[in-house]
Design an enzyme around this catalytic site. Structure first.
Site, PDB file in Angstrom:
ATOM      1  N   PRO A  61      29.818  18.778   7.376  1.00 41.17           N
ATOM      2  CA  PRO A  61      30.552  18.512   6.146  1.00 41.17           C
ATOM      3  C   PRO A  61      31.129  17.090   6.120  1.00 41.17           C
ATOM      4  CG  PRO A  61      31.283  20.538   7.219  1.00 41.17           C
ATOM      5  CD  PRO A  61      30.441  19.802   8.192  1.00 41.17           C
ATOM      6  N   GLU A  62      30.820  16.362   5.072  1.00 38.98           N
ATOM      7  CA  GLU A  62      31.446  15.061   4.876  1.00 38.98           C
ATOM      8  C   GLU A  62      32.115  15.088   3.505  1.00 38.98           C
ATOM      9  OE1 GLU A  62      29.522  11.750   6.493  1.00 38.98           O
ATOM     10  OE2 GLU A  62      28.346  12.930   7.881  1.00 38.98           O
ATOM     11  N   LYS A 113      38.194  14.932   3.273  1.00 34.30           N
ATOM     12  CA  LYS A 113      37.492  16.123   3.719  1.00 34.30           C
ATOM     13  C   LYS A 113      38.374  17.379   3.678  1.00 34.30           C
ATOM     14  CE  LYS A 113      35.579  13.924   7.399  1.00 34.30           C
ATOM     15  NZ  LYS A 113      34.760  13.955   8.619  1.00 34.30           N
ATOM     16  N   ARG A 160      31.082  12.262  18.217  1.00 32.65           N
ATOM     17  CA  ARG A 160      30.875  11.174  19.182  1.00 32.65           C
ATOM     18  C   ARG A 160      29.478  10.598  19.095  1.00 32.65           C
ATOM     19  NH1 ARG A 160      33.401  14.255  23.615  1.00 32.65           N
ATOM     20  NH2 ARG A 160      31.350  14.766  24.394  1.00 32.65           N
TER      21      ARG A 160
END
Ligand SMILES: [Zn+2]
Length: 264
Positions: free
Chosen positions: A2-3, A51, A249
């Site tokens: 999800p962005e 978000k 990451r």
């Protein structure tokens, strides 16, 4: 993952289903809020902030959620069959016509509406918000010129809405190695404008596209470990940066199109 565009779309769909509707059922499956029941109350609206997703109930309460890694919201006709197992549901809201279900929400709480600013006020300008402000986003990014651009773009205090996919794609499109310090980025304003344009372009569709080629190769580098760069043919490298959750990451870049800065 999800962005900002995913959350924007979820907020739009939930707003269409819930705005000005009276709740006929309210089931929040988080122990701390198990006794909260908004049945009989009216939803004012649903908005995204970066978000984060805010469902406002009357003028008093806000159901504040964040999808994190796996979360999603579905809207069904009332009584419709859910497309996810019921044990994964964290929040069920129903009106006379619709069921709205939040599954696997990484974060869910109920706050007083007056606490919204404490909850999301720290966020930088929202790339898909009505008050998007590129100048303010730039100011915040430039406040820490030593920070690698790959970390600065993900920091929601700088600008809100970028997740890992856009972070990787933006660095590629700008020809910048993700470890390049913000202060050494060739054209930071252009990168910020590009972020805005990419999220705007993608907010209405379910497949994220940065290349313009929806069918064959929608993304330049994200998830393309060991495949050829679409621009130069060099092998795409996967690496890790920072100490976030693993998904956050992971970095992808083309060592030819995005050369590392050599420090003397
Ligand atoms: Zn390349």
């Amino acid at each position: 993952m999800p962005e900002g565009d995913t959350v924007w779309r979820a907020a739009r769909d939930l707003d269409r289903a819930l705005r000005d509707q009276e709740l006929t059922r309210c089931d929040i499956r988080v122990p701390r809020y198990a006794t909260v029941d908004f049945t009989g109350k009216t939803v004012r609206n649903v908005v995204a902030r970066g978000k984060h997703l805010l469902i406002r109930v009357e003028d008093e309460w806000t159901i504040h959620s964040h999808l994190k890694m796996e979360g999603l919201w579905h809207v069904y006709p009332k009584g419709g069959r859910w497309r996810r197992p019921a044990f994964k549901a964290r929040c069920v809201l129903e009106t006379a016509a619709k069921s709205v279900v939040g599954f696997e929400l990484g974060f869910l709480r109920v706050i007083a509406q007056q606490e919204e600013d404490d909850a999301v006020g720290y966020l930088g300008p929202d790339l898909l918000g009505p008050d998007w402000d590129s100048g303010e986003a730039l100011r915040r990014l430039r406040a820490d010129p030593e920070r690698p651009i790959g970390l600065a773009l993900l920091d929601q205090r700088n600008l809100a809405g970028i997740g890992n996919v856009y972070r990787c794609e933006l660095c590629f499109l700008a020809g910048e190695h993700p470890l390049t310090p913000v202060g050494e980025i060739k054209n930071l304003p252009r990168m910020v404008e590009l972020a805005h344009r990419l999220l705007e372009t993608n907010k209405d569709r379910s497949t994220r596209v940065t290349t313009g080629n929806l069918l064959r190769d929608p993304l330049w580098v994200y998830g393309r470990t060991d495949r050829s760069c679409l621009r130069c043919g060099t092998r795409i490298i996967r690496s890790e940066l920072g100490d976030n959750e693993l998904e956050q990451r992971v970095l992808y870049h083309c060592p030819h199109c995005q050369p590392a800065k050599v420090t003397a």
